[in-house]
Design a protein around this motif. Structure first.
Motif, short mmCIF file in Angstrom:
data_model
loop_
_atom_site.label_atom_id
_atom_site.label_comp_id
_atom_site.label_asym_id
_atom_site.label_seq_id
_atom_site.Cartn_x
_atom_site.Cartn_y
_atom_site.Cartn_z
N SER A 170 -53.51 -40.92 -4.29
CA SER A 170 -52.45 -41.37 -3.37
C SER A 170 -51.52 -40.22 -3.01
O SER A 170 -51.14 -40.05 -1.84
N VAL A 171 -51.14 -39.41 -4.01
CA VAL A 171 -50.26 -38.28 -3.75
C VAL A 171 -50.97 -37.24 -2.90
O VAL A 171 -50.39 -36.68 -1.95
N GLN A 172 -52.23 -36.97 -3.20
CA GLN A 172 -52.99 -35.99 -2.43
C GLN A 172 -53.11 -36.41 -0.97
O GLN A 172 -52.97 -35.58 -0.06
N VAL A 173 -53.36 -37.70 -0.74
CA VAL A 173 -53.49 -38.20 0.64
C VAL A 173 -52.15 -38.10 1.36
O VAL A 173 -52.10 -37.72 2.54
N LEU A 174 -51.08 -38.41 0.68
CA LEU A 174 -49.75 -38.32 1.30
C LEU A 174 -49.42 -36.87 1.66
O LEU A 174 -48.91 -36.59 2.76
N VAL A 175 -49.74 -35.94 0.77
CA VAL A 175 -49.51 -34.52 1.05
C VAL A 175 -50.38 -34.07 2.22
O VAL A 175 -49.94 -33.32 3.10
N ALA A 176 -51.64 -34.55 2.25
CA ALA A 176 -52.55 -34.18 3.34
C ALA A 176 -52.02 -34.68 4.67
O ALA A 176 -52.10 -33.97 5.69
N LEU A 177 -51.47 -35.90 4.69
CA LEU A 177 -50.90 -36.42 5.94
C LEU A 177 -49.73 -35.57 6.39
O LEU A 177 -49.62 -35.21 7.58
N ALA A 178 -48.82 -35.25 5.47
CA ALA A 178 -47.66 -34.44 5.82
C ALA A 178 -48.09 -33.07 6.36
O ALA A 178 -47.55 -32.58 7.37
N ALA A 179 -49.09 -32.48 5.70
CA ALA A 179 -49.58 -31.18 6.16
C ALA A 179 -50.24 -31.29 7.53
O ALA A 179 -50.03 -30.44 8.41
N GLY A 180 -51.02 -32.36 7.73
CA GLY A 180 -51.67 -32.54 9.03
C GLY A 180 -50.67 -32.73 10.15
O GLY A 180 -50.82 -32.15 11.24
N LEU A 181 -49.63 -33.55 9.89
CA LEU A 181 -48.60 -33.75 10.91
C LEU A 181 -47.88 -32.45 11.23
O LEU A 181 -47.61 -32.14 12.40
N ALA A 182 -47.56 -31.67 10.19
CA ALA A 182 -46.83 -30.42 10.40
C ALA A 182 -47.68 -29.41 11.17
O ALA A 182 -47.22 -28.80 12.15
N VAL A 183 -48.92 -29.23 10.73
CA VAL A 183 -49.80 -28.26 11.41
C VAL A 183 -50.10 -28.72 12.82
O VAL A 183 -50.13 -27.93 13.77
N GLY A 184 -50.34 -30.04 12.98
CA GLY A 184 -50.62 -30.57 14.31
C GLY A 184 -49.45 -30.40 15.27
O GLY A 184 -49.64 -30.08 16.45
N THR A 185 -48.23 -30.61 14.76
CA THR A 185 -47.05 -30.42 15.60
C THR A 185 -46.94 -28.98 16.07
O THR A 185 -46.64 -28.71 17.24
N ALA A 186 -47.22 -28.05 15.15
CA ALA A 186 -47.20 -26.63 15.52
C ALA A 186 -48.31 -26.31 16.51
O ALA A 186 -48.11 -25.56 17.47
N ALA A 187 -49.48 -26.91 16.29
CA ALA A 187 -50.61 -26.66 17.19
C ALA A 187 -50.35 -27.20 18.58
O ALA A 187 -50.88 -26.68 19.58
N GLY A 188 -49.53 -28.26 18.68
CA GLY A 188 -49.22 -28.81 20.00
C GLY A 188 -48.52 -27.83 20.91
O GLY A 188 -48.55 -27.98 22.13
N MET A 189 -47.91 -26.79 20.32
CA MET A 189 -47.24 -25.79 21.13
C MET A 189 -48.16 -24.63 21.49
O MET A 189 -47.74 -23.68 22.14
N GLY A 190 -49.43 -24.70 21.02
CA GLY A 190 -50.39 -23.64 21.31
C GLY A 190 -51.10 -23.84 22.64
O GLY A 190 -50.82 -24.79 23.39
N GLY A 191 -52.06 -22.98 22.90
CA GLY A 191 -52.79 -23.06 24.15
C GLY A 191 -54.03 -23.92 24.05
O GLY A 191 -54.25 -24.64 23.07
N ASP A 192 -54.89 -23.83 25.10
CA ASP A 192 -56.09 -24.66 25.15
C ASP A 192 -57.04 -24.37 24.00
O ASP A 192 -57.69 -25.28 23.48
N ALA A 193 -57.15 -23.12 23.62
CA ALA A 193 -58.07 -22.76 22.53
C ALA A 193 -57.65 -23.45 21.22
O ALA A 193 -58.50 -23.96 20.47
N VAL A 194 -56.35 -23.50 20.98
CA VAL A 194 -55.86 -24.17 19.77
C VAL A 194 -56.14 -25.66 19.84
O VAL A 194 -56.57 -26.28 18.86
#
Length: 420
Positions: A8-32
């Protein structure tokens, strides 16, 4: 640390990491964005691996769960009366959730912008406007003319009806002829559970991949929606817990100070373990030694309750589905609500004893399907199920002890006139 090894903790951490990385990726270009899309496909594969087990698992656990209930009812009047209390409290749990969650969502609606972003982030399929089903057609459809076709179409309510009849019928066959088939169905259910466990081993990867897409499209707004989900489902679990807690002194006539002293250590264990089974020894000891329940009552009712009764299950599962409906912008019809309550009651019996992550998928997905909702959001919600699961367990153990106390009082009231 041991808590880091918790799935449960691992999944919660994975979600937080995915949201954070995805938010950063949203500011990238088409390749990202293309790279994120490739990783997201891995999350889709993981979700489909969960999906493929839902229908057979629902059928198998319902057949075996109903058969277990029928066997328990045949063991004597005390067990039969316990089952009546279980059924009544499960229905109360479901109706309480519909009222509380509906009112909460009216007072605190899901933000339209955040809901749209979360839908896009999870890539949930668009759903067209729903039309109210004709009552006669809905009634005819309860019994599936073709169970295989119903399964293929994700028509959950007819599958539940078919499974309930099958479970009861197999226990009524003479000379134990139904036992071999029950063993086969039970083995198939165990195999499906094993597959789900295998799939859930990859849950941190799957949830990270799905969270990546949600973060890229929904941004940090997704975190606020998920926090609202946690609050609403926890509120449903808390409401049922309070009702269960009140049953002991008000219906079971237990003295309030004894009731508090008996339940406090059990609730502490429930908070720590999130497992009703792990709390069973403490429940038996406190119910007998502190509340004074006869050993015959406590030793029968409490194990039976742990085996087939989870008082908070309909409430929290329906709350999760109503939240999904709010995110999707769908208002289910009264008939769909009725079907969802029936499914919630049935799966609450069938999914008892399953691991937390498995039972979430098995319990919530059928209700979503009964309401005409997609299940694409469920893996994201699974990642934040840690907090609602605490309230699930608190309500379950309190309800188990309350029913035992009530039946002990009823047993005593039957004996006293005879002794007089």
């Amino acid at each position: 640390m041991a808590w880091l090894r918790s799935l449960s903790v691992q999944v919660l951490v994975a979600l937080a990491a995915g949201l954070a990385v995805g938010t950063a990726a949203g500011m990238g270009g088409d390749a990202v964005h293309q790279a994120v899309g490739g990783v997201e496909a891995l999350g889709g594969l993981w979700l489909n691996a969960l999906r493929m087990t839902v229908v057979p698992l629902i059928f198998c656990v319902l057949v075996t769960g109903i058969a277990q209930m029928a066997d328990a009812a045949a063991t004597g009047r005390l067990a039969a009366r316990a089952l009546v209390w279980f059924a009544g409290l499960l229905l109360l749990s479901a109706l309480l959730s519909l009222g509380i969650v509906g009112l909460t969502l009216d007072l605190w609606p899901v933000s339209a912008e955040a809901a749209q972003a979360l839908r896009a982030g999870a890539q949930a399929p668009a759903i067209g406007a729903q039309t109210a089903p004709d009552f006669a057609a809905w009634l005819r459809g309860l019994a599936p003319a073709n169970p295989i076709a119903a399964a293929a179409e994700d028509a959950v309510l007819p599958i539940v009806v078919f499974a309930v009849f099958t479970g009861f019928a197999l226990t009524r066959l003479p000379d134990g002829r139904g036992r071999p088939l029950l063993d086969v169905i039970g083995a198939l259910g165990d195999a499906m559970i094993l597959i789900v466990r295998w799939v859930l081993l990859a849950a941190p990867i799957g949830v990270f991949a799905l969270g990546l897409g949600v973060g890229m499209r929904a941004g940090v707004g997704a975190a606020g929606v998920l926090a609202q989900y946690v609050v609403i489902t926890s509120l449903a679990g808390l409401a049922v817990t309070l009702v269960a807690y009140a049953l002991g002194p008000f219906v079971g006539r237990a003295r309030l100070n004894l009731w508090a002293r008996a339940t406090a250590p059990v609730m502490a264990a429930a908070f720590a373990t999130q497992s009703s089974l792990a709390c069973l020894p403490a429940m038996i000891e406190r119910t007998r030694d502190v509340l004074g329940a006869p050993a015959k009552v406590a030793n029968l009712v409490l194990p039976l309750a742990v085996a087939i009764f989870r008082m908070t299950s309909p409430a929290v599962n329906l709350a999760a589905c109503l939240f999904v409906a709010a995110v999707m912008g769908i208002e289910p019809t009264p008939l769909q609500y009725a079907g969802a309550v029936a499914v919630a009651l049935a799966v609450s019996v069938g999914s008892v004893g399953l691991p937390g992550q498995v039972s979430f998928i098995v319990s919530v997905a059928p209700i979503c399907l009964a309401l005409g909702l997609p299940i694409d959001l469920l893996p994201i919600l699974l990642a934040v199920e840690v907090v609602p699961d605490i309230f699930r367990t608190l309500g379950n153990v309190t309800g188990d002890m309350a029913v035992t106390t009530i039946l002990a009082r009823e047993k005593a009231s039957e004996v006293e006139p005879t002794q007089a």
